[in-house]
Design a protein around this motif. Structure first.
Motif, PDB file in Angstrom:
ATOM      1  N   ASP A 170       0.982  -1.227   0.066  1.00 34.78           N
ATOM      2  CA  ASP A 170       0.159  -0.040   0.049  1.00 34.78           C
ATOM      3  C   ASP A 170       0.942   1.216  -0.024  1.00 34.78           C
ATOM      4  N   TYR A 178      -0.736   1.254   7.120  1.00 29.92           N
ATOM      5  CA  TYR A 178      -1.868   0.652   6.024  1.00 29.92           C
ATOM      6  C   TYR A 178      -3.067   1.595   5.878  1.00 29.92           C
ATOM      7  N   VAL A 179      -3.304   1.662   4.656  1.00 36.76           N
ATOM      8  CA  VAL A 179      -4.429   2.577   4.335  1.00 36.76           C
ATOM      9  C   VAL A 179      -5.636   2.577   5.214  1.00 36.76           C
ATOM     10  N   ARG A 180      -6.252   1.443   5.369  1.00 38.42           N
ATOM     11  CA  ARG A 180      -7.385   1.166   6.173  1.00 38.42           C
ATOM     12  C   ARG A 180      -6.851   0.594   7.626  1.00 38.42           C
ATOM     13  N   HIS A 206       1.945  -5.841   2.174  1.00 38.38           N
ATOM     14  CA  HIS A 206       0.286  -6.411   2.583  1.00 38.38           C
ATOM     15  C   HIS A 206       0.373  -7.922   2.499  1.00 38.38           C
TER      16      HIS A 206
END
Lengths: 330, 564
Positions: free
Chosen positions: B329, B339-341, B506
């Protein structure tokens, strides 16, 4: 069996290495490991700092911290955490540039009736001139040929010295001073010691991209300061505005106005209002119109400006990008 | 001098060293060839067992939970060993989209035509999945409908919510069908609240079902060794586990647990183990964090323990974590695990490890520079292959020929105002060295080396020159270096900010080699009796996400008991 010592030793050690050079006449921190087997809290016991035989500082130990694996601050993400008792002493560096060897001494001390032996730690450091650096902001772009403009310049000393009254000069590409100002008394909001001035600059004489350099006329005199590197800033000079171009940005599918879209017409930039509209004033010429907004896509278009114009931009709304979307892409 | 690839700074790496696993990897592989035993391997006869059970499952995430239930359903006694103090693994932070098709109940109800053959064709495409293990993948697709039914039977509820219609992708998509349950309704049992992290709606019902059926959970314990009858022969007979603290640090209290029927490795792969992941892609050096590393460690220790008793690695061809479809990511800003989320708020039980929520990135309002202060790509470009390839290019740090070092997002006070960013607790991690501010660009650059992975100071004059050049691109609207089109904002108003924006890894995709029963095989291709693997620790299936973990977890649990 070992006999109980009549007085407990105190172990002193540097917890963090000192920086290679510290600023003259500025405060630096000595991070120490301060340990004893007596179990006593050594917070508040007196210390002396000596240069040769001369005492240069004295005080009492600030709070001795005891970190455990359950402490809030315990953070082993980057490696083992030093759990030894520690304290941090703030020391004023000497005003002269040079190398120093000082000794921190804890004299014999009784804490709650428990005797502790004297302890000492010798440490070395070097002092150097303060460094200064500059920032330039509120720098308009584009600027109009021949028309003066203003911007802000701030200066910062690494030791936080007050720079009020220092002169800032702005030079054009030929090295001619085209603006000057004096740093004010207040620091820029959000900073601790960025002294600043608003400075008026003569308008550029040639069309197109232009660059200026900025310098502090002379470094502060009271303490040694290295000369600040000259920073530069840029803009683009255009002919005076002749026409108004009104741009309306709408959503392609629904016709709804797109507010706060970033619009760019050549060197001219603006943001649409709540009605999705914005008016730019600019000279005649051929321009590329670009519109940016997150989750919208608007094609670039060429615009020949000879007169006042009204332009409608249709922006396609893009599906909100899901973080996993790449896994579903074709 | 800090070494780019060898520094023992990484938490998981340190655990890894303490358990002597690093020495064990090379040692075990070499020993297998030379016929001598690695030091840590012990013959079962010597072991004093503290506890006995039928099946031991290592890891309580998307693979471990279904594995434990499936084994229990087959009549086995089961103990699940979990590193973290809670169940869920990384799945509890996942979006909850399960790629599971082949004609499940929801697909039939929605009129979607699907079959195992169609799923197989979609995830074994000639180019994109050319390195997939087709035999394993066939078993995977054949078990999807049964696993969907298994999830529903064990309390995962897809029906009450708007996302119960399987999403249909276009031709050639990697995961054309996905179903998603709702976020678990009890807030305290969710770690990443209100962000559509519906994975909690999978793992919490499965946990409840597992406990109701009598599965036992041993939390805050990490596996250290797998026992086999002989060093490289015979059955796997049990495991040694060690207690860990809330930071995953060993407490050194150990237990020997005997497994009468088998051990199933469901420990989430190796993404956070630098030595292991660089076997596949040598560029993935220590500066790259693994998404979810503060919740699910993914330290490969169980995989290494398996290698020490003879397990082989599978699917190494093209099995990297960076590249088409399984890229890292680009990430959030200003927090280590970016991590984006993966954003966590202070109400999360694991926030103490994250230390900050992080900032949602604003690519069009920043500059991205590497550790040397230079730009390297169009910040607004989403074609990730190019971005990551360039981000991972070395920058000339002496002695560091692998990995690109930190990437920093540089922005100014105007960006902070426009985006409404917080610049202190809990938004950014200043104390940890993932967010800095400076009153001038030189002052900003001068601080970055306080970050563990910034191996040398960033030269202030270089950063300033980079920003001045970029600002001149804003004047003209032309980026002559990287052709970025969106050039609306100069970076000019103090204070200035630098936020950690280094790519975050990821998936693993690669791992232990197994046959179609998810039984681990050795270097000779023979199945190891009593040793199974599932999910991210299993190599061979080229599909992202929960479907792979849940289906192979269930298969491993079932087959482990049936085989004995």
């Amino acid at each position: 069996m070992t006999a109980t010592p009549s007085a407990f030793p105190i172990r002193l050690e540097l917890k963090k290495r000192l920086p290679e050079t510290v600023d003259v006449a500025a405060i630096f921190k000595l991070a120490l490991v301060v340990e004893t087997d007596s179990g006593c809290d050594l917070t508040g016991i007196p210390f002396l700092i000596e240069d040769g035989g001369a005492v240069v500082a004295s005080g009492v130990l600030p709070t001795v911290r005891r970190l455990t694996r359950d402490s809030e601050e315990y953070d082993p993400r980057h490696g083992p955490v030093d759990l030894r008792d520690s304290a941090e002493i703030a020391i004023l560096a000497p005003a002269g540039i040079g190398s120093y060897q000082w000794t921190l001494r804890l004299p014999e001390a009784a804490v709650g009736g428990v005797a502790h032996q004297a302890a000492a730690l010798t440490f070395q450091f070097a002092t150097g001139a303060h460094s200064t650096s500059l920032a330039v902001w509120d720098n308009p772009t584009p600027v109009t040929l021949g028309a003066p403009f203003s911007l802000k310049v701030g200066a910062k000393c690494s030791a936080g010295c007050c720079l009020t009254g220092e002169t800032i000069e702005i030079l054009d590409a030929e090295g001619r001073v085209v603006g000057a100002g004096v740093l004010g008394e207040a620091v820029w909001p959000g900073t601790t010691s960025l002294y600043w001035a608003s400075i008026s600059v003569e308008g550029p004489v040639g069309e197109g991209p232009c660059r200026w350099s900025v310098r502090m006329a002379s470094p502060p005199q009271e303490l040694p300061h290295g000369s600040a590197a000259a920073v530069s800033f840029s803009s683009v000079a255009t002919r005076p505005a002749e026409h108004k171009v009104s741009i309306a940005v709408v959503e392609q599918e629904t016709g709804k106005p797109v507010a706060r879209a970033q619009v760019r017409l050549g060197a001219f930039r603006a943001v649409t209002n709540d009605a999705g509209a914005v008016t730019l004033e600019l000279p005649s010429g051929d321009f590329t119109l670009r519109v940016f907004k997150e989750n919208y896509d608007a094609p670039e278009q060429s615009l020949a400006v000879k007169d006042d114009l009204e332009v409608l931009v249709s922006a396609r709304a893009l599906p909100i990008e899901e973080p996993y979307s790449r896994y579903w892409k074709t | 001098m800090r070494n780019g690839t060898g520094g023992p700074k990484d938490v998981s790496r340190r655990n890894f060293l303490r358990t002597s696993a690093l020495a064990g990897v090379g040692g075990a592989v070499a020993a297998a060839g030379m016929g001598s035993a690695p030091a840590a391997a012990q013959e079962s006869a010597d072991i004093a067992w503290d506890v006995e059970t039928d099946v031991i499952v290592i890891g309580a995430g998307a693979s471990g939970l279904p594995a434990s239930i499936a084994a229990r359903d087959e009549g086995a006694e089961v103990i699940v060993v979990e590193h973290h103090f809670d169940i869920g693994g990384i799945a509890i932070m996942s979006g909850g989209n399960i790629a599971i098709g082949g004609g499940n109940r929801l697909q039939i109800a929605a009129g979607q035509d699907d079959s195992p053959d169609q799923v197989f064709a979609r995830i074994t495409r000639p180019i994109e999945e050319r390195f997939a293990d087709r035999e394993l993948t066939r078993r995977y697709v054949d078990e999807q409908v049964a696993t969907f039914n298994f999830l529903e039977a064990n309390g995962v509820n897809f029906d009450r919510h708007g996302t119960d219609v399987p999403r249909e992708g276009g031709p050639g998509v990697n995961s054309p069908t996905q179903v998603r349950p709702h976020e678990w309704p009890i807030r305290v049992a969710v770690v990443s609240h209100d962000q559509g992290r519906n994975g909690s709606g999978i793992v919490r019902p499965l946990e409840l079902s597992a406990r109701n059926k009598g599965v036992q959970f041993l939390l805050s314990h990490t596996l250290t060794d797998i026992y086999r009858e002989q060093p490289f022969a015979g059955r796997v007979t049990g495991v040694r586990v060690m207690e860990v603290d809330r930071w995953f640090q060993p407490i050194h209290r150990t237990l020997n647990i005997r497994a009468r029927k088998g051990v199933i490795i469901c420990s989430g792969g190796h993404g956070h183990n630098v030595a292991f992941r660089t076997m596949y892609d040598p560029r993935l050096t220590e500066e790259y964090q693994w998404h979810g590393q503060h919740t699910a460690v993914a330290n490969a220790v169980p995989s290494i323990a398996a290698i020490k008793v003879g397990a082989a690695l599978g699917s190494t061809g093209n099995g990297t974590q960076e590249g088409t479809g399984n890229a890292p990511d680009k990430g959030r800003w200003a927090v280590q695990d970016n991590y984006v989320r993966g954003a966590q708020t202070p109400e999360s039980a694991t926030f103490f490890r994250h230390r900050a929520t992080g900032l949602p990135a604003a690519w069009a309002e920043c500059l991205l520079v590497k550790e040397n202060g230079l730009r390297f790509w169009d910040e607004t470009d989403d074609s990730e292959d190019g971005y990551f390839a360039h981000a991972l290019e070395p920058t000339g740090v002496p002695g560091k020929l692998l990995g690109g070092g930190p990437v920093w997002a540089i922005f100014d006070a105007d960006t902070v105002t426009r985006r409404g960013y917080g610049t202190g607790y809990p938004d950014v991690d200043r104390a940890g060295g993932y967010f800095f501010s400076g009153e001038t660009l030189e002052e900003l650059a001068g601080q970055l080396h306080y970050n563990t992975y910034q191996l040398r100071p960033m030269p202030g004059d270089v950063l300033r020159a980079t920003v001045e050049k970029f600002n001149s691109f804003v004047d003209t609207g032309v980026d002559t270096d990287f052709a970025r089109a969106n050039l609306q904002f100069k970076i000019q108003t103090p204070p200035f900010y630098a936020a950690w924006s280094t790519p975050v890894l990821h998936d693993s995709y690669t791992g232990l080699r197994a046959n179609t029963n998810c039984q681990v095989v050795d270097m000779a291709g023979s199945a190891i009796p009593g040793l199974y693997v599932a999910g991210e620790s299993l190599g061979g299936i080229k599909q992202h996400g929960l479907g792979r973990c849940i289906v192979t977890g269930r298969v491993a649990g079932m087959e482990c008991v049936r085989a004995s």
